[in-house]
Write an enzyme that holds these catalytic residues in place. Structure first.
Site, PDB file in Angstrom:
ATOM      1  N   GLY A  70       2.696 -20.554   9.117  1.00 28.87           N
ATOM      2  CA  GLY A  70       1.389 -20.622  10.124  1.00 28.87           C
ATOM      3  C   GLY A  70       0.596 -19.553   9.849  1.00 28.87           C
ATOM      4  N   ALA A  71       0.331 -19.521   8.224  1.00 32.06           N
ATOM      5  CA  ALA A  71      -0.367 -18.161   8.053  1.00 32.06           C
ATOM      6  C   ALA A  71      -1.912 -18.279   8.186  1.00 32.06           C
ATOM      7  CB  ALA A  71      -0.115 -17.878   6.619  1.00 32.06           C
ATOM      8  N   ASP A 119       7.422  -9.205  24.845  1.00 36.67           N
ATOM      9  CA  ASP A 119       7.922  -9.151  25.951  1.00 36.67           C
ATOM     10  C   ASP A 119       8.504  -7.767  26.343  1.00 36.67           C
ATOM     11  OD1 ASP A 119       7.977 -11.798  26.652  1.00 36.67           O
ATOM     12  OD2 ASP A 119       9.501 -12.068  25.106  1.00 36.67           O
ATOM     13  N   GLN A 130      12.608 -25.714   7.521  1.00 37.29           N
ATOM     14  CA  GLN A 130      12.523 -24.184   6.804  1.00 37.29           C
ATOM     15  C   GLN A 130      14.002 -23.619   6.591  1.00 37.29           C
ATOM     16  OE1 GLN A 130       9.467 -22.358   9.171  1.00 37.29           O
ATOM     17  NE2 GLN A 130       7.906 -24.143   8.486  1.00 37.29           N
ATOM     18  N   HIS A 175      13.030 -16.150  25.329  1.00 37.20           N
ATOM     19  CA  HIS A 175      11.837 -15.916  25.415  1.00 37.20           C
ATOM     20  C   HIS A 175      10.880 -17.016  26.244  1.00 37.20           C
ATOM     21  CE1 HIS A 175       7.620 -14.734  24.141  1.00 37.20           C
ATOM     22  NE2 HIS A 175       7.500 -15.989  23.740  1.00 37.20           N
ATOM     23  N   ILE A 181      -2.202 -15.549  15.046  1.00 31.77           N
ATOM     24  CA  ILE A 181      -1.369 -14.701  15.430  1.00 31.77           C
ATOM     25  C   ILE A 181      -1.419 -13.936  13.614  1.00 31.77           C
ATOM     26  CG2 ILE A 181       1.068 -13.532  15.251  1.00 31.77           C
ATOM     27  CD1 ILE A 181       1.554 -15.720  17.381  1.00 31.77           C
ATOM     28  N   GLY A 207      -3.099 -19.277  11.140  1.00 34.61           N
ATOM     29  CA  GLY A 207      -3.019 -19.458  12.585  1.00 34.61           C
ATOM     30  C   GLY A 207      -3.650 -18.135  13.282  1.00 34.61           C
ATOM     31  N   ASN A 220       7.236 -21.026  19.001  1.00 30.19           N
ATOM     32  CA  ASN A 220       8.030 -21.579  20.224  1.00 30.19           C
ATOM     33  C   ASN A 220       8.772 -22.790  20.128  1.00 30.19           C
ATOM     34  OD1 ASN A 220       8.307 -19.069  21.747  1.00 30.19           O
ATOM     35  ND2 ASN A 220       6.059 -19.111  22.159  1.00 30.19           N
TER      36      ASN A 220
END
Ligand SMILES: NC(=O)c1ccc[n+]([C@@H]2O[C@H](COP(=O)([O-])OP(=O)(O)OC[C@H]3O[C@@H](n4cnc5c(N)ncnc54)[C@H](O)[C@@H]3O)[C@@H](O)[C@H]2O)c1
Length: 429
Positions: free
Chosen positions: A93-94, A241, A194, A269, A98, A96, A213
């Site tokens: 998710g590089a 969190d 993965q 989570h 975050i 993305g 998630n």
């Protein structure tokens, strides 16, 4: 490839291409990874080892990405330097949101320190490949001295090769009308694949942090598909969190947030997560001695932490990418630096052998301590009361139900999905 042709640093400059074996055959759009500064091993043997580590990259030489393609001879002064062994960090998710914060923190040395060179191996989806090139361009332009190699690609079997750390962020967002059960299946398939790739090609001691998630159950799927890796090394990120809970306690007590310690997030989570005010401390004193407002602790505090992500999205229109990236750095640093005496941190880990009586064989956030080598131990001396235990059981029930929904992805038979209410991720409202 004939390694003898690469036995000297000078040979590194020449770069030779040739047969690359099974992995290269699987290679799709991977871009080249190369040191962009003079290579930092100087013996013939070390040069061989380094080249071996980048053999696969040679296959993609024609697709080599900008400055990371450049190879150099060792210079005299470099030969005398002692460098730490390169740490390989794979990030999915590089492209993305975050990752857009995280990669630059990693490259600047925030996690591993200013004497630790790193390689970033960036995994994207087919759709995000061009964006991934943009990310690599930004990394080039940042001139990070510690960033020695960058590669990008869409094949986890290539990008996870020799990974010391795998930060699994990429996942599909839950769109309007998508049931949590459907999300579990869609994203679960990503993490099953993965997990298999990590099992096949990552370092045997790889540390895996699952962020995408629903991260607890995704982490469970991932570890079940990686039977040759220690299940203990798989984490689900609940550090955001924890940080949010610390912030709320500091706010209520009127102290700076560095005065809050021993903060546990128990469980999933999701909105069933349990921020533990029974064991947390403010200035070394139990929270309940400092904050006398029991109603606030039992109701408002927990709900505020659970729903913080959703409120933030409502106000800003975006999710909490920056603070999530910070919390990933915190989570990694907690594993590579010794935990301060008497304190602990929260992370979602495999429950088998836990001392609290939480169901075995799920991924559950619990209090942990580390000696700093990347490993951790569960904290045993925590207090429990009926209120805390009751909430922990709800989160446990949710995770057991989620596990049943993904049985087809963990090798445990047919899935049966009956979730106890459609609970939310912390970013959902
Ligand atoms: N655990 C936590 O505390 C926490 C906090 C915030 C967000 N999250 C989760 O993190 C995930 C990513 O969030 P984001 O804001 O960066 O999302 P984003 O949509 O900005 O980025 C996700 C990226 O992943 C890529 N991707 C999708 N499938 C992939 C695959 N199979 N392999 C590799 N890459 C793939 C997409 O192309 C996209 O570029 C989401 O699932 C989000 O819910 C978790």
């Amino acid at each position: 490839m004939d390694l003898s042709s690469l036995a000297s640093p000078q040979a590194l400059r020449g770069g030779s291409t040739g047969a690359l074996g099974a992995h290269a055959a699987r290679r799709r759009s991977v871009q080249l990874l190369r040191p962009r500064r003079p290579t930092f091993r100087c013996s013939v043997e070390a040069a061989k080892q380094q080249v071996q580590g980048t053999l696969a990259a040679e296959a993609a030489r024609k697709e080599c990405f900008g400055v990371f393609c450049t190879t150099y001879d060792l210079e005299a002064d470099e030969k005398t330097k002692s460098w730490k062994k390169l740490v390989n960090v794979s990030v999915s998710g590089a492209a993305g949101m975050i990752s857009n914060h995280l990669l630059f923190k990693l490259a600047s040395g925030e996690v591993f320190g200013q004497d630790q060179p790193i390689a970033l191996k960036l995994l994207g989806s087919e759709r995000s490949l061009q964006a991934l090139e943009g990310v690599a361009m930004e990394l080039e332009d940042s001139l990070y001295p510690l960033l020695r190699e960058v590669s990008i690609g869409i094949d986890p079997y290539v990008i996870f090769e020799d990974a010391d750390w795998a930060l699994l962020i990429g996942a599909k967002p839950r769109g309007p009308g998508v049931e949590r059960a459907a999300l579990l299946d869609i994203n679960g398939q990503i993490f099953a694949e993965q997990g298999k790739a990590l099992n096949a090609v990552a370092s045997r001691n790889v540390k895996v942090i699952v962020v995408g998630n629903p991260c607890n159950t995704n982490a469970l799927i991932c570890l079940k598909n990686a039977p040759n890796l220690p299940a203990k090394n798989f984490h689900a990120l609940t550090r955001l969190d924890e940080n949010r809970a610390k912030c709320q306690l500091a706010l209520k007590a009127g102290v700076f947030y560095d005065k809050i310690s021993n903060m546990t997030i128990w469980g999933n989570h999701s909105t069933t997560q349990v921020p533990d005010f029974l064991n947390a401390k403010i200035n070394g004193r139990p929270v309940k001695e400092v904050i006398k407002d029991t109603k606030w602790l039992e109701e408002d505090f927990t709900i505020t932490v659970q729903k913080r992500g959703g409120v933030l999205i409502q106000k800003w229109g975006r999710s909490s990418a920056a603070s999530t990236a910070v919390s990933i750095v915190d989570a990694m640093r907690s594993l590579v630096t010794p935990t301060p005496e008497g304190d602990w941190f929260s992370t979602g880990v495999y429950t088998t052998g836990n001392p609290y009586g939480i169901a075995e064989d799920i991924v559950f956030s619990m209090p942990c301590r580390s000696k700093g080598g990347g490993d951790y131990e569960l904290v045993k001396d925590v207090a429990m009361d009926d209120f805390l235990w009751g909430r922990i059981k709800k989160s446990e029930a949710e995770l057991i139900a989620e596990k049943k929904c993904v049985a087809h992805l963990t090798g445990e038979g047919n899935a049966f999905c009956d979730l106890p209410g459609d609970t939310m991720l912390p970013g959902e409202m």
